[in-house]
Design an enzyme around this catalytic site. Structure first.
Site, PDB file in Angstrom:
ATOM      1  N   GLN A   1      11.226   5.477   8.719  1.00 10.20           N
ATOM      2  CA  GLN A   1      12.336   4.965   9.525  1.00 10.20           C
ATOM      3  C   GLN A   1      12.326   3.440   9.553  1.00 10.20           C
ATOM      4  O   GLN A   1      13.355   2.786   9.351  1.00 10.20           O
ATOM      5  CB  GLN A   1      12.240   5.527  10.940  1.00 10.20           C
ATOM      6  CG  GLN A   1      13.285   4.918  11.842  1.00 10.20           C
ATOM      7  CD  GLN A   1      13.568   5.781  13.053  1.00 10.20           C
ATOM      8  OE1 GLN A   1      13.696   6.999  12.947  1.00 10.20           O
ATOM      9  NE2 GLN A   1      13.670   5.160  14.199  1.00 10.20           N
TER      10      GLN A   1
ATOM     11  N   GLU B   1       0.850  -1.196   0.000  1.00  7.18           N
ATOM     12  CA  GLU B   1       0.000   0.000   0.000  1.00  7.18           C
ATOM     13  C   GLU B   1       0.884   1.243   0.000  1.00  7.18           C
ATOM     14  O   GLU B   1       1.803   1.342   0.793  1.00  7.18           O
ATOM     15  CB  GLU B   1      -0.901  -0.043   1.245  1.00  7.18           C
ATOM     16  CG  GLU B   1      -1.893   1.074   1.310  1.00  7.18           C
ATOM     17  CD  GLU B   1      -2.621   1.261  -0.014  1.00  7.18           C
ATOM     18  OE1 GLU B   1      -3.404   0.388  -0.393  1.00  7.18           O
ATOM     19  OE2 GLU B   1      -2.382   2.286  -0.698  1.00  7.18           O
TER      20      GLU B   1
ATOM     21  N   ARG C   1       8.788  23.924  10.604  1.00 10.76           N
ATOM     22  CA  ARG C   1       8.162  23.467   9.369  1.00 10.76           C
ATOM     23  C   ARG C   1       8.205  24.508   8.255  1.00 10.76           C
ATOM     24  O   ARG C   1       7.645  24.272   7.185  1.00 10.76           O
ATOM     25  CB  ARG C   1       6.702  23.088   9.641  1.00 10.76           C
ATOM     26  CG  ARG C   1       6.561  21.862  10.503  1.00 10.76           C
ATOM     27  CD  ARG C   1       7.047  20.648   9.744  1.00 10.76           C
ATOM     28  NE  ARG C   1       6.813  19.429  10.475  1.00 10.76           N
ATOM     29  CZ  ARG C   1       6.752  18.241   9.905  1.00 10.76           C
ATOM     30  NH1 ARG C   1       6.910  18.116   8.607  1.00 10.76           N
ATOM     31  NH2 ARG C   1       6.553  17.177  10.625  1.00 10.76           N
TER      32      ARG C   1
ATOM     33  N   ALA D   1      -0.442   7.728   1.643  1.00 13.95           N
ATOM     34  CA  ALA D   1       0.200   8.550   2.671  1.00 13.95           C
ATOM     35  C   ALA D   1      -0.901   9.030   3.606  1.00 13.95           C
ATOM     36  O   ALA D   1      -2.024   9.310   3.172  1.00 13.95           O
ATOM     37  CB  ALA D   1       0.910   9.739   2.033  1.00 13.95           C
TER      38      ALA D   1
ATOM     39  N   CYS E   1       6.325   4.633   8.638  1.00 10.00           N
ATOM     40  CA  CYS E   1       6.949   3.877   7.544  1.00 10.00           C
ATOM     41  C   CYS E   1       8.406   4.192   7.267  1.00 10.00           C
ATOM     42  O   CYS E   1       9.208   3.271   7.119  1.00 10.00           O
ATOM     43  CB  CYS E   1       6.151   4.106   6.264  1.00 10.00           C
ATOM     44  SG  CYS E   1       4.604   3.230   6.290  1.00 10.00           S
TER      45      CYS E   1
HETATM   46  C1  UDX Z   1       4.816   7.506   3.471  1.00 15.04           C
HETATM   47  C2  UDX Z   1       4.806   7.383   1.933  1.00 15.04           C
HETATM   48  O1  UDX Z   1       4.648   8.692   1.363  1.00 15.04           O
HETATM   49  C3  UDX Z   1       3.695   6.453   1.481  1.00 15.04           C
HETATM   50  O2  UDX Z   1       3.760   6.261   0.079  1.00 15.04           O
HETATM   51  C4  UDX Z   1       3.838   5.110   2.201  1.00 15.04           C
HETATM   52  O3  UDX Z   1       2.766   4.247   1.854  1.00 15.04           O
HETATM   53  C5  UDX Z   1       3.866   5.304   3.701  1.00 15.04           C
HETATM   54  O4  UDX Z   1       4.915   6.229   4.056  1.00 15.04           O
HETATM   55  P1  UDX Z   1       3.389   8.870   5.248  1.00 15.04           P
HETATM   56  O5  UDX Z   1       4.439   8.424   6.220  1.00 15.04           O
HETATM   57  O6  UDX Z   1       1.967   8.671   5.622  1.00 15.04           O
HETATM   58  O7  UDX Z   1       3.597   8.139   3.832  1.00 15.04           O
HETATM   59  O8  UDX Z   1       3.570  10.444   4.959  1.00 15.04           O
HETATM   60  P2  UDX Z   1       4.500  11.323   4.010  1.00 15.04           P
HETATM   61  O9  UDX Z   1       3.668  12.349   3.386  1.00 15.04           O
HETATM   62  O10 UDX Z   1       5.339  10.506   3.114  1.00 15.04           O
HETATM   63  O11 UDX Z   1       5.437  12.092   5.068  1.00 15.04           O
HETATM   64  C6  UDX Z   1       6.387  11.407   5.870  1.00 15.04           C
HETATM   65  C7  UDX Z   1       7.162  12.406   6.716  1.00 15.04           C
HETATM   66  O12 UDX Z   1       8.022  13.200   5.908  1.00 15.04           O
HETATM   67  C8  UDX Z   1       6.269  13.395   7.478  1.00 15.04           C
HETATM   68  O13 UDX Z   1       6.783  13.594   8.776  1.00 15.04           O
HETATM   69  C9  UDX Z   1       6.364  14.663   6.653  1.00 15.04           C
HETATM   70  O14 UDX Z   1       6.116  15.826   7.396  1.00 15.04           O
HETATM   71  C10 UDX Z   1       7.821  14.587   6.193  1.00 15.04           C
HETATM   72  N1  UDX Z   1       8.088  15.354   4.962  1.00 15.04           N
HETATM   73  C11 UDX Z   1       7.437  15.037   3.798  1.00 15.04           C
HETATM   74  C12 UDX Z   1       9.025  16.383   4.987  1.00 15.04           C
HETATM   75  O15 UDX Z   1       9.630  16.662   6.022  1.00 15.04           O
HETATM   76  N2  UDX Z   1       9.291  17.063   3.823  1.00 15.04           N
HETATM   77  C13 UDX Z   1       8.670  16.770   2.638  1.00 15.04           C
HETATM   78  O16 UDX Z   1       8.979  17.435   1.628  1.00 15.04           O
HETATM   79  C14 UDX Z   1       7.710  15.721   2.629  1.00 15.04           C
END
Ligand code: UDX
Ligand code: ADP
Length: 477
Positions: free
Chosen positions: A277, A160, A442, A163, A275
């Site tokens: 880490q 899956e 942020r 996000a 996911c």
């Molecule tokens: C991620 C993947 O995107 C998704 O495809 C997978 O199925 C699960 O892991 P998720 O962890 O839900 O999804 O969120 P995501 O939007 O990827 O963000 C992960 C982390 O990275 C968050 O803490 C977010 O704030 C941070 N992030 C994201 C940044 O710091 N900078 C960015 O440009 C994008």
């Protein structure tokens, strides 16, 4: 073969939304989502769903009780299903072999054993939880070693990619659906059966099929590449702070190159979530087991930079507050790992708050979607805390951001919630102790207007010109 009845084992962040959307898009298929936790199932059956995702309430309400059911009767749902999704949690192991890196497959194994124990007819079993490469083989071994006479299983990998915060739109318009399976006649039939489920709403060219190991590795690779991108821009943010460059400008410039692209280049206090880490550590462990130490070290560095970023941000807070935060009141805005979710797993806020608690700061936390119990369970977890009483003593949870900031020395933004941008910062400033500090982890606020109000502002990847407060004496690193 055509799928008529689906069982989903695990009613969490993956199983709940993904199977709700399948039920919504496939009215002719009965979907049962089952879980060991009665409390979780009761929440799925109530008006207060256990997870917050924009658009999910409407979807669940429109199909629940028609072709979508939530229950704890796992055996019955397994027996009735042609196809079973395994969506249980696969946390990083906290003990034994592979501790801190390998995924703990005990929940996957127990789900596989449940399936083998009660199935009287053949089934397709689909691993949807993120699993280490070759987990399908382990599931297959368990099922085939315990099968009842005449019962056959086909194991598919269907990772899956949703996000959190955008789960519903990601599920309704996926970039791709990945299905891996055995390249045998029976395996191809199973792949086709699952493809036909998705094909009701996903264009054929977006349904990608391949062998099981490629599919399993693709999920780890996708998350590792995304995490690496954030660590790359965060590493760059440290260079920007040291040189006077602005990381947002650098991200804009490099993102214009169509080979690089402009998404996922937002520098921050560090990535969180269940996911990134976990999956990178999983990949590191896989490489070590495959005797590829250089590859393992390469991916490990993605995690090291993330740790460095969180620690660097917390250190900056301490240094700016005249090198001590002991007994100082600090408000933290945002505890979720990103906006539009109540999920706190691996959130950068946990680490920033813990570092400040270690230094004796009195922390007030406000998050629009995370409740007190959740915040305390994260902050007292043995992985980050060896003195839960100290957390009780130093942390207050607030349900109002203005109240949280009252009489504090600093406000620290850890999550990019939209509402944080629209607050009345003049009002916040007036009720804070002076000099009033604002740390934007942020990069979402208007720094110039905050400085005009009188705030001392610090952010990620940019040195702000200031004249209201002296620069701290210590270098930030
Ligand atoms: C991620 C993947 O995107 C998704 O495809 C997978 O199925 C699960 O892991 P998720 O962890 O839900 O999804 O969120 P995501 O939007 O990827 O963000 C992960 C982390 O990275 C968050 O803490 C977010 O704030 C941070 N992030 C994201 C940044 O710091 N900078 C960015 O440009 C994008
Ligand atoms: P994810 O983010 O991967 O969806 P969650 O922790 O949100 O992970 O959800 C996983 C769910 O799986 C939990 O609600 C847990 O109770 C459930 N679960 C774990 N093992 C089993 C099992 N053997 N049978 C049924 N449910 C299970």
């Amino acid at each position: 073969m055509s799928v008529r009845n689906i069982c989903c084992i695990g009613a969490g962040y993956v199983g709940g939304p993904s199977c709700s959307v399948i039920a919504y898009k496939c009215p002719d298929i009965t979907v049962s989502v089952v879980d060991l936790s009665q409390q979780r199932i009761d929440q799925w059956n109530s008006d207060n769903l256990p997870i917050f995702e924009p658009g999910l309430d409407e979807i669940v309400k429109s199909v629940r009780g028609k072709n979508l059911f939530f229950s704890t009767d796992i055996d019955k749902s397994i027996q009735e299903a042609d196809l079973i999704f395994i969506c249980v949690n696969t946390p990083t192991k906290s003990y034994g072999l592979g501790k801190g890196r390998a995924a703990d497959l005990k929940y996957i194994e127990s789900a596989a054993r449940m399936i083998a124990n009660v199935s009287c007819v053949s089934k397709i079993v689909v691993e949807k939880s993120t699993v280490p490469v070759k987990a399908a083989e382990s599931i297959s071994n368990i099922l085939r070693a315990n099968h009842k006479p005449g019962v056959k299983y086909q194991i598919l990998s269907n990772p899956e990619f949703l996000a959190e915060g955008t789960a519903v739109t990601d599920l309704i318009n996926p970039d791709r659906v990945l299905i891996g399976g055995e390249q045998t006649p029976e395996g191809l039939v199973a792949i086709k059966a699952l493809s036909d489920v998705y094909h009701r709403w996903v264009p054929e060219e977006n349904i990608v099929t391949m062998n099981t190991w490629s599919s399993e590795l693709s999920k780890l690779a996708a998350n590792a590449f995304l995490a690496q991108r954030i660590s790359s821009i965060n590493a760059m943010s440290a260079v920007c702070e040291a040189t006077g460059a602005d990381v947002s400008e650098v991200a804009h410039a490099i993102g214009k190159d169509s080979r690089i692209g402009n998404k996922f280049l937002k520098a921050s206090v560090g990535f969180g979530g269940s996911c990134f880490q976990k999956d990178v550590l999983n990949l590191v462990y896989l490489c070590e087991c495959l005797n590829l130490p250089e590859v393992a070290a390469y991916w490990q560095q993605v995690i090291n930079i993330n740790d460095f970023q969180r620690r660097r941000f917390a250190n900056r807070i301490i240094e700016c507050l005249f090198n001590t935060v002991t007994n100082k009141k600090i408000a933290i805005f945002g505890f979720a790992f990103k906006k539009d979710t109540g999920d706190t797993r691996e959130s950068a806020a946990i680490y920033v708050a813990s570092y400040l608690i270690e230094e004796g700061a009195q922390i007030r936390i406000y998050d629009p979607k995370v409740d007190r119990a959740q915040i305390f369970s994260e902050l007292t977890h043995p992985a980050v805390c060896n003195n839960p009483d100290r957390v009780e003593e130093l942390v207050t949870i607030c349900d109002d951001p203005y109240r949280a900031a009252e009489e504090t020395h600093a406000v620290v933004v850890c999550t990019e919630w939209d509402e944080f941008v629209t607050y009345d910062y003049k009002r916040l400033y007036e009720n804070m102790l002076k000099p009033a500090f604002l740390f934007d982890g942020r990069v979402i606020l208007n720094h110039q207007s905050l400085m005009d109000i009188g705030f001392h502002v610090e952010t990620i990847g940019k040195r702000l010109a200031r004249n209201n407060v002296n620069r701290p004496i210590a270098a930030t690193n």
